[in-house]
Design an enzyme around this catalytic site. Structure first.
Site, short mmCIF file in Angstrom:
data_model
loop_
_atom_site.label_atom_id
_atom_site.label_comp_id
_atom_site.label_asym_id
_atom_site.label_seq_id
_atom_site.Cartn_x
_atom_site.Cartn_y
_atom_site.Cartn_z
N HIS A 309 0.96 -1.29 -0.01
CA HIS A 309 0.24 0.03 -0.18
C HIS A 309 0.63 1.30 0.03
O HIS A 309 1.92 1.26 0.51
CB HIS A 309 -0.96 -0.01 1.29
CG HIS A 309 -1.96 1.16 1.08
ND1 HIS A 309 -2.04 2.10 1.29
CD2 HIS A 309 -3.34 0.93 0.43
CE1 HIS A 309 -3.03 2.94 0.95
NE2 HIS A 309 -3.95 2.00 0.62
N ASP A 366 -7.92 -5.53 0.08
CA ASP A 366 -8.41 -6.35 -0.93
C ASP A 366 -7.83 -7.77 -0.85
O ASP A 366 -8.47 -8.81 -1.67
CB ASP A 366 -7.98 -5.83 -2.32
CG ASP A 366 -8.51 -4.39 -2.69
OD1 ASP A 366 -9.94 -4.42 -2.24
OD2 ASP A 366 -8.18 -3.82 -3.23
#
Ligand code: CMC
Length: 431
Positions: A309, A366
């Protein structure tokens, strides 16, 4: 010594300098306001991917990527996930405060009474081939809302902006379910106002005309929780897209449709679909090691989807909640999914691998969400659509905040030009 309130930047070759103010927020690092830099020094700044650039002030969501903190309007995501509902979170994001019971009842009523799609919009779907990707249909259908509601929309009018927000939050599940049903050749279902937001959506997705739908409360709660976790994430790519489009004065439906297309990419919201496809490709826990080797190979474009991320460098707090929920949902629904074993082995192997540790690559939101969607019977192509339903609350809250902020300007970045210097046109026989 008191904290410096300015930063001085000097171009040593010209001695031109700029004294730039530091702008502090309520939380997070102060930012250097470079607004006068070009005028003072003749230079722009260059920051690929905006790694060091704040594009706006915002009071909606706060992330501390080093500590794994995510706050919506000051409330920790963990508390909202445990105690709130998606619709209450949507109210919070839009209005800044948690609603009192009467305020929430009014909001719920307003949303429930704007869920219908215009009948002509239904015809619009007929133009798609049955195997069109639902994200393509969703983006087009949402953009087309501008064609239905343009007469009563003045983006400078707060009441019109609010109505657009309600319409978008209300209609997104209806349109999303229509995308799914069109792809499998089922008739569209009308929204049922007596149901709560997530239940209403699940009915529009799965109810058939021939029999009533028995929906597990576990499924509804799981989906509600996923919607809460996906509702906003400050200036991510799709939200920044909504703001950039919004900065031109474009209407909210066009702005949100642009956000949907930005979300679709596999580096962003498309990752949930990509994760499931990748887990299927890996197939069994035995193949995890070779997948890890491929992800580390700089000559191979293969990346572990659902890992890494831009902001979180410790852990993604949403992933922690989702991981726990994933086990619970599968157990409660009595689903045994071999992909969960692959996912767990992959996570375990990556978390102790030097490559991932060094680069601070952790499972993101996710990684496990697709396994839950799958257990709920939601097809893989619809995963990013699920994300879009939830993120609509955040997108429209940002779009409104942008319009309420005095002194807002059109977003217009500069560039470092690397093309040819000026040259003369050459006749075709001389080229
Ligand atoms: N697998 C293997 N290596 C990776 C991965 C990954 N998933 N992610 C980053 N890296 C490596 C990358 O190759 C680079 O290595 P090096 O320093 O040796 O060149 C380093 O880690 C830093 O990566 P980056 O691409 O500069 O990082 P970024 O902040 O630009 O990208 C990201 C962030 C999320 C796009 C990226 O981690 C990625 O592509 N992840 C997979 C896709 C994904 O799961 N996306 C969902 C993000 S969370 C939900 C959302 O925002 O919508």
């Amino acid at each position: 010594m008191s904290d410096p309130k300015t930063v001085k930047l000097v171009d040593e070759s010209t001695q031109r300098s700029s004294t730039l103010p530091l702008v502090a927020g309520t939380l997070g690092p102060a930012c250097i306001d470079i607004g006068t830099l070009y005028k003072d020094t003749g230079h722009f700044t260059y920051d690929v991917g905006y790694g060091s650039t704040a594009s706006t002030k915002s009071a909606i969501t706060y992330i501390d990527g080093d500590q794994g903190v995510l706050l919506y309007r000051g409330y920790p995501i963990e508390q909202l996930a445990e105690k709130s509902s998606f619709l209450e979170v949507a109210y919070l994001l839009l209005n800044g405060e948690l609603p009192k019971p009467a305020e929430f009842a009014g909001f719920e009523h307003d949303v429930a009474h704007h869920t219908m799609m215009h009948e002509s919009l239904k015809n619009f779907f007929q133009g798609f081939h049955h195997d069109a990707h639902p994200m393509a249909m969703l983006a087009a259908a949402v953009a087309s809302l501008s064609a239905f509601y343009h007469d009563d929309l003045d983006v400078e009018n707060p009441a019109d902006r609010k109505l657009a927000a309600i319409r978008l939050i209300a209609k997104m599940p209806t349109i999303a379910a229509a995308c799914y049903r069109y792809s499998i050749g089922w008739p569209f279902r009308y929204p049922r106002n007596n149901l709560e937001y997530v239940d209403r959506f699940l009915h529009m997705m799965f109810e058939v005309p021939s029999e009533p739908l028995q929906m597990s409360p576990v499924a509804a709660r799981a989906l509600d929780l996923l919607f809460i976790l996906h509702a906003d994430h400050e200036q991510n790519a799709s939200t920044s897209t909504v703001r950039l489009v919004g900065s031109t004065g474009a209407n909210p439906y066009a702005s949100i449709a642009a956000g949907i297309t930005a979300l679709w990419g596999p580096a962003h919201g498309g990752a949930n679909e990509a994760v499931l496809k990748q887990l299927k490709e890996i197939g069994t826990p035995d193949n995890v090691e070779s997948a890890i080797l491929r992800a580390k190979d700089k000559n191979d474009s293969f990346r572990l989807m659902g890992f890494g991320h831009r902001v979180y460098k410790n852990f993604d707090p949403r992933a922690k909640i989702i991981r726990e929920m994933c086990h619970k949902v599968l157990a409660e629904l009595g689903v045994s999914d071999p992909l969960l074993d692959v996912a767990m082995k992959l996570e375990e192997a990556a978390l102790k691998d030097e490559y991932f540790v060094e680069r601070k690559l952790y499972p993101n939101v996710d990684f496990y969400s697709g396994i839950i969607y799958k257990a709920l019977g939601i097809p893989t192509e619809m995963f990013t659509v699920m994300f879009a339903i939830a993120r609509t609350a955040g997108w429209i809250a940002h779009w409104i905040e942008q319009h309420e902020t005095p002194g807002a300007r059109i977003g217009r970045p500069r560039q470092i030009y690397t093309g040819h210097d000026v040259r003369d046109y050459m006749a075709s026989d001389k080229r």
